[in-house]
Write a protein that holds these residues in place. Structure first.
Motif, PDB file in Angstrom:
ATOM      1  N   LEU A 183      11.106  -6.040  -0.058  1.00 41.98           N
ATOM      2  CA  LEU A 183      11.593  -4.970   0.445  1.00 41.98           C
ATOM      3  C   LEU A 183      10.349  -4.265   1.555  1.00 41.98           C
TER       4      LEU A 183
ATOM      5  N   SER B 223      -3.796  -1.786   3.685  1.00 41.65           N
ATOM      6  CA  SER B 223      -4.275  -1.614   2.588  1.00 41.65           C
ATOM      7  C   SER B 223      -3.622  -2.387   1.500  1.00 41.65           C
TER       8      SER B 223
ATOM      9  N   GLY C  67      19.407  -3.692   0.025  1.00 40.48           N
ATOM     10  CA  GLY C  67      18.162  -2.917  -0.314  1.00 40.48           C
ATOM     11  C   GLY C  67      18.110  -1.714  -0.779  1.00 40.48           C
ATOM     12  N   LEU C  68      17.194  -1.042  -0.959  1.00 39.33           N
ATOM     13  CA  LEU C  68      17.408   0.495  -1.461  1.00 39.33           C
ATOM     14  C   LEU C  68      18.002   1.496  -0.427  1.00 39.33           C
TER      15      LEU C  68
ATOM     16  N   TYR D   5       7.156  -3.909  -0.580  1.00 43.73           N
ATOM     17  CA  TYR D   5       7.156  -3.937  -1.986  1.00 43.73           C
ATOM     18  C   TYR D   5       7.810  -5.159  -2.549  1.00 43.73           C
TER      19      TYR D   5
ATOM     20  N   GLN E 145      -1.693   5.448  -2.029  1.00 42.69           N
ATOM     21  CA  GLN E 145      -1.385   5.413  -0.549  1.00 42.69           C
ATOM     22  C   GLN E 145      -0.299   6.253  -0.025  1.00 42.69           C
ATOM     23  N   GLY E 146       0.207   7.170  -1.154  1.00 43.76           N
ATOM     24  CA  GLY E 146       1.206   8.005  -0.683  1.00 43.76           C
ATOM     25  C   GLY E 146       2.649   7.086  -0.884  1.00 43.76           C
ATOM     26  N   ASN E 147       2.367   6.008  -1.725  1.00 42.85           N
ATOM     27  CA  ASN E 147       3.566   5.281  -1.726  1.00 42.85           C
ATOM     28  C   ASN E 147       4.515   5.765  -3.107  1.00 42.85           C
ATOM     29  N   LEU E 148       5.701   5.149  -3.197  1.00 42.18           N
ATOM     30  CA  LEU E 148       6.506   5.567  -4.102  1.00 42.18           C
ATOM     31  C   LEU E 148       6.122   4.702  -5.424  1.00 42.18           C
TER      32      LEU E 148
ATOM     33  N   TYR F 299       5.496  -0.283   4.568  1.00 44.17           N
ATOM     34  CA  TYR F 299       5.183  -0.637   3.184  1.00 44.17           C
ATOM     35  C   TYR F 299       6.001  -2.166   2.868  1.00 44.17           C
TER      36      TYR F 299
ATOM     37  N   TYR G 250       0.402  -1.403   2.232  1.00 44.02           N
ATOM     38  CA  TYR G 250       0.833  -0.319   3.075  1.00 44.02           C
ATOM     39  C   TYR G 250      -0.173  -0.357   4.296  1.00 44.02           C
TER      40      TYR G 250
ATOM     41  N   TYR H 141      17.000   6.761  -5.601  1.00 40.33           N
ATOM     42  CA  TYR H 141      17.427   5.599  -4.840  1.00 40.33           C
ATOM     43  C   TYR H 141      18.647   4.877  -5.488  1.00 40.33           C
TER      44      TYR H 141
ATOM     45  N   GLU I 126      -2.445  -3.401  -2.337  1.00 38.68           N
ATOM     46  CA  GLU I 126      -2.431  -2.664  -3.692  1.00 38.68           C
ATOM     47  C   GLU I 126      -2.805  -3.429  -4.837  1.00 38.68           C
TER      48      GLU I 126
ATOM     49  N   LEU J  77       4.398  -1.952  -5.061  1.00 42.90           N
ATOM     50  CA  LEU J  77       3.848  -1.835  -3.896  1.00 42.90           C
ATOM     51  C   LEU J  77       3.089  -2.937  -3.926  1.00 42.90           C
TER      52      LEU J  77
ATOM     53  N   GLY K  82       1.289  10.818   4.973  1.00 45.16           N
ATOM     54  CA  GLY K  82       1.136  10.334   3.676  1.00 45.16           C
ATOM     55  C   GLY K  82       1.065  11.498   2.550  1.00 45.16           C
TER      56      GLY K  82
ATOM     57  N   GLN L 112      10.742   7.665   2.144  1.00 44.99           N
ATOM     58  CA  GLN L 112      10.828   6.249   2.450  1.00 44.99           C
ATOM     59  C   GLN L 112      12.198   5.765   2.634  1.00 44.99           C
ATOM     60  N   TYR L 113      12.379   5.066   3.852  1.00 42.03           N
ATOM     61  CA  TYR L 113      13.582   4.373   4.119  1.00 42.03           C
ATOM     62  C   TYR L 113      13.314   2.693   3.833  1.00 42.03           C
ATOM     63  N   PHE L 114      14.355   2.085   3.276  1.00 41.53           N
ATOM     64  CA  PHE L 114      14.064   0.588   2.952  1.00 41.53           C
ATOM     65  C   PHE L 114      14.972  -0.264   3.972  1.00 41.53           C
ATOM     66  N   GLY L 115      14.659  -1.437   4.238  1.00 43.07           N
ATOM     67  CA  GLY L 115      15.260  -2.560   4.846  1.00 43.07           C
ATOM     68  C   GLY L 115      16.338  -3.106   3.863  1.00 43.07           C
TER      69      GLY L 115
END
Lengths: 115, 112
Positions: free
Chosen positions: A90, A57, B43-44, A36, B97-100, A34, A49, B36, A59, A46, A98, A104-107
């Motif tokens: 991010l 995809s 970042g988060l 963001y 899309q299953g996103n947050l 993803y 994705y 988060y 958004e 977002l 899904g 979800q884990y962020f950079g």
């Protein structure tokens, strides 16, 4: 263990210049990826994705595009930056099919300033 | 569509004070809920999560309980420290899309 990298950490670019931000994930296969954006006063939005190589995809219609040339690499690009593209970008990853439960884990993020 | 509403900050507390950050949500179906945390310039990081009603997520002294009847997921900590100063985001998995989907974030400042 899994790790996620983003670079560069900070970037200052003039309006109209191109952009390329990179995100890579280690320690997992076939992650969902993803992009963001966190803009001042607007929370997290977002942008793109991807569930696999070449599958993107979008958004939100915008000045940006994304590509996934390899399983664990996700690239955010622009041909001509706008002032409104400034923000904190991010990248995040998850594994699973899904939907409702994937964590979800962020950079660490890239701070982009367009002047 | 699905959405998350957090209390607006900034929230300023003294060290060892009790913390509550309110979060309510609107969702179809049964989303997972997350908190988060974002430390300055970073970042988060996932703080805690709950995947079904009445689940309690906990981590580093923080807790939140998934309340379906009140559609809430309030974050609490009994005694905050200066190192807890950060921005806290409530989120749910509910995008197409299953996103947050995130709340706007609550900035917490803890003074010694």
């Amino acid at each position: 263990s899994q790790t996620i990298h983003q670079w560069p950490a900070t970037l200052v670019q003039p309006v109209g210049s191109p952009l390329s931000l990179e995100c890579t994930v280690e320690g997992t296969s076939n992650p969902n990826l993803y992009w963001y954006r966190q803009a001042a006063g607007r929370g997290l939005q977002l942008l793109f994705y991807s569930v696999g190589i070449g599958q993107i995809s979008s958004e939100v219609p915008q000045n940006l595009s994304a590509s996934r040339p390899q399983d664990r690499q996700f690239i955010l690009s622009s041909k001509k930056l706008l002032l409104s593209d400034s923000g904190f970008y991010l990248c995040a990853w998850s594994v699973g099919v899904g939907g409702g439960t994937d964590t979800q884990y962020f950079g660490p993020g890239t701070r982009l300033t367009v002047l | 569509g699905d959405s998350v509403t957090q209390m607006e900050g900034p929230v300023t507390l003294s060290e060892e004070a009790f913390l509550t950050i309110n979060c309510t949500y609107t969702a179809t179906g049964y989303p997972s809920l997350f908190w988060y945390v974002q430390y300055p310039g970073e970042g988060l990081q996932l703080l805690l999560k709950a995947t079904k009603a009445d689940d309690k997520g906990s981590n580093k002294g923080f807790e939140a309980t998934y309340r379906k009847e009140t559609t809430s997921f309030h974050l609490e900590k009994g005694s905050v420290q200066v190192s807890d100063s950060a921005v806290y985001f409530c989120a749910l998995t509910g995008g197409s899309q299953g996103n947050l989907i995130f709340g706007k974030g609550t900035k917490l400042s803890v003074k010694p």
